[in-house]
Design an enzyme around this catalytic site. Structure first.
Site, mmCIF file in Angstrom:
data_model
loop_
_atom_site.group_PDB
_atom_site.id
_atom_site.type_symbol
_atom_site.label_atom_id
_atom_site.label_comp_id
_atom_site.label_asym_id
_atom_site.label_seq_id
_atom_site.Cartn_x
_atom_site.Cartn_y
_atom_site.Cartn_z
ATOM 1 N N GLU A 256 -11.757 -55.301 6.909
ATOM 2 C CA GLU A 256 -11.280 -56.248 5.898
ATOM 3 C C GLU A 256 -11.874 -57.597 6.287
ATOM 4 O OE1 GLU A 256 -9.439 -55.500 3.304
ATOM 5 O OE2 GLU A 256 -9.129 -53.418 3.868
ATOM 6 N N CYS A 295 -7.225 -64.680 2.877
ATOM 7 C CA CYS A 295 -8.433 -63.944 2.501
ATOM 8 C C CYS A 295 -8.494 -63.755 0.994
ATOM 9 C CB CYS A 295 -8.443 -62.590 3.191
ATOM 10 S SG CYS A 295 -6.902 -61.688 2.953
HETATM 11 P P1 NAP Z 1 -12.558 -63.862 13.461
HETATM 12 O O1 NAP Z 1 -12.970 -65.053 14.223
HETATM 13 O O2 NAP Z 1 -13.587 -62.951 12.949
HETATM 14 O O3 NAP Z 1 -11.517 -63.098 14.395
HETATM 15 C C1 NAP Z 1 -10.798 -61.997 13.920
HETATM 16 C C2 NAP Z 1 -10.244 -61.209 15.075
HETATM 17 O O4 NAP Z 1 -11.329 -60.617 15.786
HETATM 18 C C3 NAP Z 1 -9.468 -62.022 16.100
HETATM 19 O O5 NAP Z 1 -8.364 -61.279 16.536
HETATM 20 C C4 NAP Z 1 -10.464 -62.198 17.229
HETATM 21 O O6 NAP Z 1 -9.866 -62.381 18.479
HETATM 22 C C5 NAP Z 1 -11.158 -60.863 17.177
HETATM 23 N N1 NAP Z 1 -12.448 -60.793 17.809
HETATM 24 C C6 NAP Z 1 -13.444 -61.708 17.792
HETATM 25 N N2 NAP Z 1 -14.500 -61.238 18.489
HETATM 26 C C7 NAP Z 1 -14.153 -60.024 18.958
HETATM 27 C C8 NAP Z 1 -14.810 -59.049 19.774
HETATM 28 N N3 NAP Z 1 -16.041 -59.231 20.220
HETATM 29 N N4 NAP Z 1 -14.140 -57.910 20.077
HETATM 30 C C9 NAP Z 1 -12.882 -57.683 19.631
HETATM 31 N N5 NAP Z 1 -12.217 -58.590 18.857
HETATM 32 C C10 NAP Z 1 -12.848 -59.731 18.523
HETATM 33 O O7 NAP Z 1 -11.686 -64.265 12.183
HETATM 34 P P2 NAP Z 1 -10.487 -65.304 12.115
HETATM 35 O O8 NAP Z 1 -11.064 -66.663 12.239
HETATM 36 O O9 NAP Z 1 -9.378 -64.902 13.000
HETATM 37 O O10 NAP Z 1 -9.963 -65.045 10.629
HETATM 38 C C11 NAP Z 1 -10.439 -65.698 9.495
HETATM 39 C C12 NAP Z 1 -11.313 -64.790 8.690
HETATM 40 O O11 NAP Z 1 -10.635 -63.562 8.420
HETATM 41 C C13 NAP Z 1 -11.635 -65.368 7.338
HETATM 42 O O12 NAP Z 1 -13.003 -65.209 7.131
HETATM 43 C C14 NAP Z 1 -10.809 -64.531 6.351
HETATM 44 O O13 NAP Z 1 -11.371 -64.425 5.079
HETATM 45 C C15 NAP Z 1 -10.743 -63.215 7.041
HETATM 46 N N6 NAP Z 1 -9.541 -62.487 6.648
HETATM 47 C C16 NAP Z 1 -9.670 -61.356 5.901
HETATM 48 C C17 NAP Z 1 -8.541 -60.647 5.512
HETATM 49 C C18 NAP Z 1 -8.640 -59.398 4.695
HETATM 50 O O14 NAP Z 1 -7.640 -58.691 4.549
HETATM 51 N N7 NAP Z 1 -9.791 -59.062 4.146
HETATM 52 C C19 NAP Z 1 -7.271 -61.089 5.894
HETATM 53 C C20 NAP Z 1 -7.181 -62.244 6.662
HETATM 54 C C21 NAP Z 1 -8.322 -62.931 7.034
HETATM 55 P P3 NAP Z 1 -9.717 -63.826 19.168
HETATM 56 O O15 NAP Z 1 -8.805 -64.598 18.309
HETATM 57 O O16 NAP Z 1 -9.137 -63.504 20.491
HETATM 58 O O17 NAP Z 1 -11.089 -64.406 19.217
#
Ligand code: NAP
Length: 516
Positions: A256, A295
């Site tokens: 997602e 999102c």
């Molecule tokens: P993100 O930076 O991509 O991080 C998402 C998750 O991935 C966090 O828990 C992060 O952990 C983890 N992560 C990062 N690198 C990783 C790795 N190498 N291995 C394992 N886990 C890893 O996104 P975000 O800033 O939290 O969220 C915002 C984004 O999410 C926006 O673009 C939004 O559109 C999207 N979103 C989508 C939905 C949907 O349902 N489609 C819902 C909500 C949000 P850490 O925090 O520890 O780095």
């Protein structure tokens, strides 16, 4: 300072180095620190497989449903505490916090009810039977059976409560133990929720584990019966889904990701009509709820050129009423962005969009928040941009600004052009369309349906929560850029955690085996 711990293999584990600090985004005060350094992820997987999986397999859907119902009730009992954590760590107003926390409880309760309705079944029948030969002596049915694996759930920072619950509910009901990882920067709410759910033996041992901090080598240890469900940015999703270990073991991956959702105004919904007013209300809410950190938030507003001026005027007036600041101040209606990094990213994104767009309302800059010290906090006031030539090359179809920011795209007003503009976003989670013209709606659906996971239709007399709410009974997820994943949608949400198997043979044998 509070140190958040991970719950792995039946014990709370505190990291001893590489701490990340969690802050209040309104005041920038430190709230807690977290690290998973030194965690035994191999042990966590083994515990889930050897203890959690068999415990869940020993329960029927109905029994798991009962537990989910009890889990929802328990979260309701701790609602005020969870809302306070959401306000402190996510900068959520009471309404925004409730959207997340109540959404979590509601989703657990919904899947609890589904489980109860399935009763003592241990697997699901999938669709109708089909005669394969000249008679029912050669017959086929499909069944969905439990998988003896582990579900690893990685969630985004913006929905610490709902993000945890919507994934957990589906995996748990399907009978798969879960290891959940909230985004570290806003992990306080999810951490407390897991503490609450683990208390007093509510959940079978091994059914739920928690990682706060890095997942270390966990992703690379997943195997053929496991599921990796990720929510977050498209960039992180790209780097994770291509991991050699996931590909080699053919691990089920559900993504997602982000999405440039569109709200589309039909030509018949002219200024002065109730539908136009509804559109303005809904778009303003979908831009500013959770400070645009959804999102499903509206990023692109597609409007017939003849209504553009009136729409910008009406939206600007509505957005001007938003009070941006510290949710601790009762007059505040929109909180800050969640982290300093998110603020920087949103400001960079606005600058990128301004290369091909004009500012139509708001400043597009950081502002001081009401009830917050000058210069402190990650506040951006609602900002409306306008793109003169949205069919030409413009970052408006590529750059997600994760804040209270959207761009008006003027169009000719034909359904085909509106659908084309939606498609330029490369795949969205949700598209909303407001029109009472059945023919125009049908043409739009024909062009845009394949580019979005959900279409929210606004029409005279319809009632709904707006396009931003991902409800457990409807599919959540979208094609292409949105990640290509599918979650929720009632029983459909269990599919990633079950194995579909085709049964063939005599109907008298196959149907009872499938449980038909
Ligand atoms: P993100 O930076 O991509 O991080 C998402 C998750 O991935 C966090 O828990 C992060 O952990 C983890 N992560 C990062 N690198 C990783 C790795 N190498 N291995 C394992 N886990 C890893 O996104 P975000 O800033 O939290 O969220 C915002 C984004 O999410 C926006 O673009 C939004 O559109 C999207 N979103 C989508 C939905 C949907 O349902 N489609 C819902 C909500 C949000 P850490 O925090 O520890 O780095």
């Amino acid at each position: 300072m509070k140190t958040l711990t991970s719950y792995l293999a039946g014990r709370w584990h505190a990291g001893d180095r590489d701490f990340q600090t969690l802050v209040d985004p309104s005041t920038e005060e430190t709230l807690a620190r977290a690290s998973s350094a030194g965690a035994d992820f191999a042990g966590a997987l083994a515990w889930a497989r050897s203890t959690g999986g068999p415990a869940l397999a020993g329960l029927t859907f109905g029994q798991r449903g009962e537990i989910l119902k009890a889990a929802a009730k328990r979260l309701r009992e701790h609602r005020d505490e969870l809302l306070a954590l959401s306000a402190a760590n996510n900068g959520a107003t009471a309404g925004d916090g409730a959207f997340d926390v109540d959404g979590a409880g509601g989703t657990l309760a919904f899947y609890g009810g589904l489980g109860l309705s399935l009763g003592d079944r241990r697997h699901l029948v999938d669709g109708d039977g089909l005669q394969l030969g000249k008679s029912e002596a050669f017959w086929s049915r499909h069944a969905l059976v439990p998988r003896p694996g582990v579900a690893l759930h990685v969630n985004a920072f913006n929905f610490p409560a709902w993000g945890f619950a919507e994934k957990f509910a589906c995996a748990f009901l399907a009978g798969m133990p879960v290891i959940t990882k909230p985004a570290t920067a806003t992990a306080l709410t999810a951490h407390r929720m897991v503490e609450i759910l683990l208390a007093d033996g509510l959940l079978p041992e091994g059914a739920l584990q928690l990682v706060v901090g890095s997942t270390g080598d966990l992703v690379d240890r997943l195997g053929a019966q496991d599921v990796f469900a990720f929510t977050g940015s498209a960039a992180t999703a790209r780097s994770l889904r291509g991991r050699a270990a996931l590909i080699a073991a053919a691990v089920r991956v559900n993504v997602e990701a982000d999405s440039l959702n569109a709200a589309v105004l039909g030509p018949d919904a002219a200024p002065g009509t109730p539908l136009f007013d509804l559109f303005v209300r809904d778009v303003a809410r979908e831009m500013t709820q959770k400070a645009g950190q959804k999102c499903t938030a509206v990023r692109r507003i597609v409007v017939p050129r003849e209504h553009e001026g009136a729409l910008i005027e009406a939206l600007a007036a509505r957005l001007a009423r938003v009070v941006t600041g510290n949710p601790a101040d009762p007059s505040v209606t929109m909180g800050p962005l969640a982290t300093a990094a998110q603020l920087d990213d949103a400001l960079d994104g606005i600058a990128e969009l301004l290369a091909t767009c004009d500012l139509a309302a708001g400043s597009g800059a950081r502002v001081d928040g009401v009830g917050a010290a000058a210069g402190r906090g990650f506040f951006v006031a609602p900002t409306l941009l306008r793109c003169e030539a949205p069919l030409e090359l413009t970052p408006v179809h590529e750059r997600e600004v994760f804040g209270p920011v959207a761009t008006v795209l003027a169009s000719s007003g034909t359904a085909a052009e509106a659908a084309r503009l939606v498609a330029l976003g490369g795949g969205t989670l949700v598209t909303s369309v407001y029109s009472d013209d059945a023919e125009w709606r049908a043409d739009f659906f024909a062009g845009a349906g394949c580019w979005t996971g959900r279409i929210y239709v606004g029409s005279t007399g319809a009632e709904g929560f707006g396009s931003g709410a991902a409800l457990p009974g409807s599919l959540h997820g979208g094609p292409g850029r949105a990640g290509g994943g599918e979650e929720l949608g009632g029983l459909r949400g269990l599919a990633p955690y079950l194995q579909r198997v085709a049964l063939q043979g005599h109907r008298d044998v196959v149907d009872p085996l499938a449980g038909a």
